[in-house]
Design a protein around this motif. Sequence first.
Motif, PDB file in Angstrom:
ATOM      1  N   SER A  36      16.572  61.750   8.817  1.00 51.94           N
ATOM      2  CA  SER A  36      17.091  63.004   9.354  1.00 51.94           C
ATOM      3  C   SER A  36      17.481  62.846  10.810  1.00 51.94           C
ATOM      4  N   SER A  37      18.458  63.639  11.232  1.00 44.79           N
ATOM      5  CA  SER A  37      18.815  63.661  12.653  1.00 44.79           C
ATOM      6  C   SER A  37      17.895  64.609  13.413  1.00 44.79           C
ATOM      7  N   ASP A  38      17.139  65.431  12.691  1.00 45.10           N
ATOM      8  CA  ASP A  38      16.181  66.343  13.296  1.00 45.10           C
ATOM      9  C   ASP A  38      14.901  65.567  13.549  1.00 45.10           C
ATOM     10  N   GLY A  39      14.616  65.234  14.788  1.00 41.09           N
ATOM     11  CA  GLY A  39      13.461  64.422  15.128  1.00 41.09           C
ATOM     12  C   GLY A  39      12.157  64.996  14.623  1.00 41.09           C
ATOM     13  N   GLU A  40      12.027  66.321  14.633  1.00 39.95           N
ATOM     14  CA  GLU A  40      10.795  66.956  14.186  1.00 39.95           C
ATOM     15  C   GLU A  40      10.581  66.773  12.681  1.00 39.95           C
ATOM     16  N   ALA A  41      11.647  66.853  11.902  1.00 42.59           N
ATOM     17  CA  ALA A  41      11.523  66.759  10.453  1.00 42.59           C
ATOM     18  C   ALA A  41      11.613  65.322   9.949  1.00 42.59           C
ATOM     19  N   ALA A  42      12.145  64.412  10.719  1.00 45.88           N
ATOM     20  CA  ALA A  42      12.423  63.062  10.242  1.00 45.88           C
ATOM     21  C   ALA A  42      11.193  62.373   9.672  1.00 45.88           C
ATOM     22  N   ASP A  43      10.032  62.603  10.256  1.00 44.49           N
ATOM     23  CA  ASP A  43       8.837  61.918   9.766  1.00 44.49           C
ATOM     24  C   ASP A  43       8.208  62.624   8.565  1.00 44.49           C
ATOM     25  N   ARG A  44       8.827  63.711   8.107  1.00 43.63           N
ATOM     26  CA  ARG A  44       8.338  64.434   6.929  1.00 43.63           C
ATOM     27  C   ARG A  44       9.350  64.428   5.789  1.00 43.63           C
ATOM     28  N   GLU A  45      10.428  63.684   5.942  1.00 43.73           N
ATOM     29  CA  GLU A  45      11.575  63.825   5.054  1.00 43.73           C
ATOM     30  C   GLU A  45      11.934  62.526   4.343  1.00 43.73           C
ATOM     31  N   ILE A  46      12.438  62.688   3.128  1.00 42.93           N
ATOM     32  CA  ILE A  46      13.060  61.601   2.367  1.00 42.93           C
ATOM     33  C   ILE A  46      14.448  62.099   1.975  1.00 42.93           C
ATOM     34  N   VAL A  47      15.462  61.294   2.221  1.00 44.45           N
ATOM     35  CA  VAL A  47      16.830  61.662   1.858  1.00 44.45           C
ATOM     36  C   VAL A  47      17.413  60.542   1.001  1.00 44.45           C
ATOM     37  N   LEU A  48      17.852  60.907  -0.201  1.00 48.40           N
ATOM     38  CA  LEU A  48      18.462  59.948  -1.112  1.00 48.40           C
ATOM     39  C   LEU A  48      19.861  60.429  -1.460  1.00 48.40           C
ATOM     40  N   THR A  49      20.796  59.494  -1.585  1.00 49.38           N
ATOM     41  CA  THR A  49      22.159  59.837  -1.994  1.00 49.38           C
ATOM     42  C   THR A  49      22.616  58.875  -3.080  1.00 49.38           C
ATOM     43  N   ARG A  50      23.563  59.352  -3.869  1.00 47.08           N
ATOM     44  CA  ARG A  50      24.149  58.502  -4.898  1.00 47.08           C
ATOM     45  C   ARG A  50      25.530  59.039  -5.250  1.00 47.08           C
ATOM     46  N   MET A  51      26.446  58.128  -5.487  1.00 40.14           N
ATOM     47  CA  MET A  51      27.756  58.487  -6.027  1.00 40.14           C
ATOM     48  C   MET A  51      27.643  58.448  -7.549  1.00 40.14           C
ATOM     49  N   ILE A  52      28.139  59.498  -8.183  1.00 38.58           N
ATOM     50  CA  ILE A  52      28.101  59.593  -9.639  1.00 38.58           C
ATOM     51  C   ILE A  52      29.535  59.731 -10.130  1.00 38.58           C
ATOM     52  N   PHE A  88      25.941  68.791  -3.896  1.00 35.87           N
ATOM     53  CA  PHE A  88      26.899  68.146  -4.770  1.00 35.87           C
ATOM     54  C   PHE A  88      28.264  68.228  -4.100  1.00 35.87           C
ATOM     55  N   GLU A  89      28.775  67.077  -3.649  1.00 36.48           N
ATOM     56  CA  GLU A  89      30.056  67.059  -2.950  1.00 36.48           C
ATOM     57  C   GLU A  89      31.089  66.305  -3.792  1.00 36.48           C
ATOM     58  N   PRO A  90      32.244  66.931  -4.031  1.00 31.29           N
ATOM     59  CA  PRO A  90      33.278  66.224  -4.788  1.00 31.29           C
ATOM     60  C   PRO A  90      33.859  65.080  -3.959  1.00 31.29           C
ATOM     61  N   ALA A  91      34.169  63.990  -4.630  1.00 27.80           N
ATOM     62  CA  ALA A  91      34.776  62.827  -3.979  1.00 27.80           C
ATOM     63  C   ALA A  91      35.773  62.235  -4.965  1.00 27.80           C
ATOM     64  N   GLY A  92      36.964  62.821  -4.998  1.00 25.16           N
ATOM     65  CA  GLY A  92      37.933  62.415  -6.012  1.00 25.16           C
ATOM     66  C   GLY A  92      37.402  62.874  -7.358  1.00 25.16           C
ATOM     67  N   GLY A  93      37.343  61.996  -8.318  1.00 23.93           N
ATOM     68  CA  GLY A  93      36.774  62.325  -9.626  1.00 23.93           C
ATOM     69  C   GLY A  93      35.278  62.099  -9.689  1.00 23.93           C
ATOM     70  N   GLN A  94      34.692  61.706  -8.569  1.00 19.71           N
ATOM     71  CA  GLN A  94      33.260  61.440  -8.512  1.00 19.71           C
ATOM     72  C   GLN A  94      32.533  62.569  -7.784  1.00 19.71           C
ATOM     73  N   THR A  95      31.204  62.454  -7.779  1.00 26.70           N
ATOM     74  CA  THR A  95      30.361  63.413  -7.074  1.00 26.70           C
ATOM     75  C   THR A  95      29.352  62.648  -6.232  1.00 26.70           C
ATOM     76  N   ARG A  96      29.235  63.063  -4.983  1.00 27.19           N
ATOM     77  CA  ARG A  96      28.182  62.521  -4.113  1.00 27.19           C
ATOM     78  C   ARG A  96      27.034  63.526  -4.146  1.00 27.19           C
ATOM     79  N   ILE A  97      25.902  63.077  -4.678  1.00 32.49           N
ATOM     80  CA  ILE A  97      24.728  63.943  -4.713  1.00 32.49           C
ATOM     81  C   ILE A  97      23.770  63.485  -3.612  1.00 32.49           C
ATOM     82  N   GLU A  98      23.256  64.450  -2.894  1.00 32.17           N
ATOM     83  CA  GLU A  98      22.243  64.168  -1.877  1.00 32.17           C
ATOM     84  C   GLU A  98      21.008  64.976  -2.227  1.00 32.17           C
ATOM     85  N   MET A  99      19.861  64.306  -2.215  1.00 35.24           N
ATOM     86  CA  MET A  99      18.579  64.949  -2.451  1.00 35.24           C
ATOM     87  C   MET A  99      17.758  64.808  -1.169  1.00 35.24           C
ATOM     88  N   ARG A 100      17.584  65.925  -0.490  1.00 35.42           N
ATOM     89  CA  ARG A 100      16.872  65.959   0.787  1.00 35.42           C
ATOM     90  C   ARG A 100      15.533  66.651   0.540  1.00 35.42           C
TER      91      ARG A 100
END
Length: 166
Positions: free
Chosen positions: A5-21, A109-121
Amino acid sequence: MTTTSSDGEAADREIVLTRMIDAPRELVFEACTQVRHLSRWWGPEGFTTTTRSFTFSVGGEWDFVMHGPDGTDYQEWITWREIVPPERIALLHGESRDDPNAFESVLTFEPAGGQTRIEMRTLFPTRELRDEAVEKYHAVEGGEQTLRNLAAYVAVLAGSNEGARS
């Protein structure tokens, strides 16, 4: 892929995963919001899911059990806090309705052409709970496996949808 995370306070409590589908956003969103789909892909490799109740609406709940490959059952409870089809889902996830250690997750869920970028924060109440999830429950690897399972499942759905359109 794991980020911080860019939020310094939350960064040590956070997991962020992304994947293109490789599927349209609406189909990925559907696979994440309908119980008939969730039980087919939810969880890390080797896990299965049994749903006890499911209501997908703000304030609705998903009460389920994840069955580990070693036979261990994990009681799980999700309350949906925000739903913006097909863009965003916010939820509270714990072992039970009143779990004081429940964590918050936001899926985008962000569109990327015919794909989707999913982010799980995922944001845990404390750094210690995040660290326990990472070390004891392998949350990063499990989350990556879960998103990989989602991608594989949606690829099958997308293929069957293509066949239905022909």
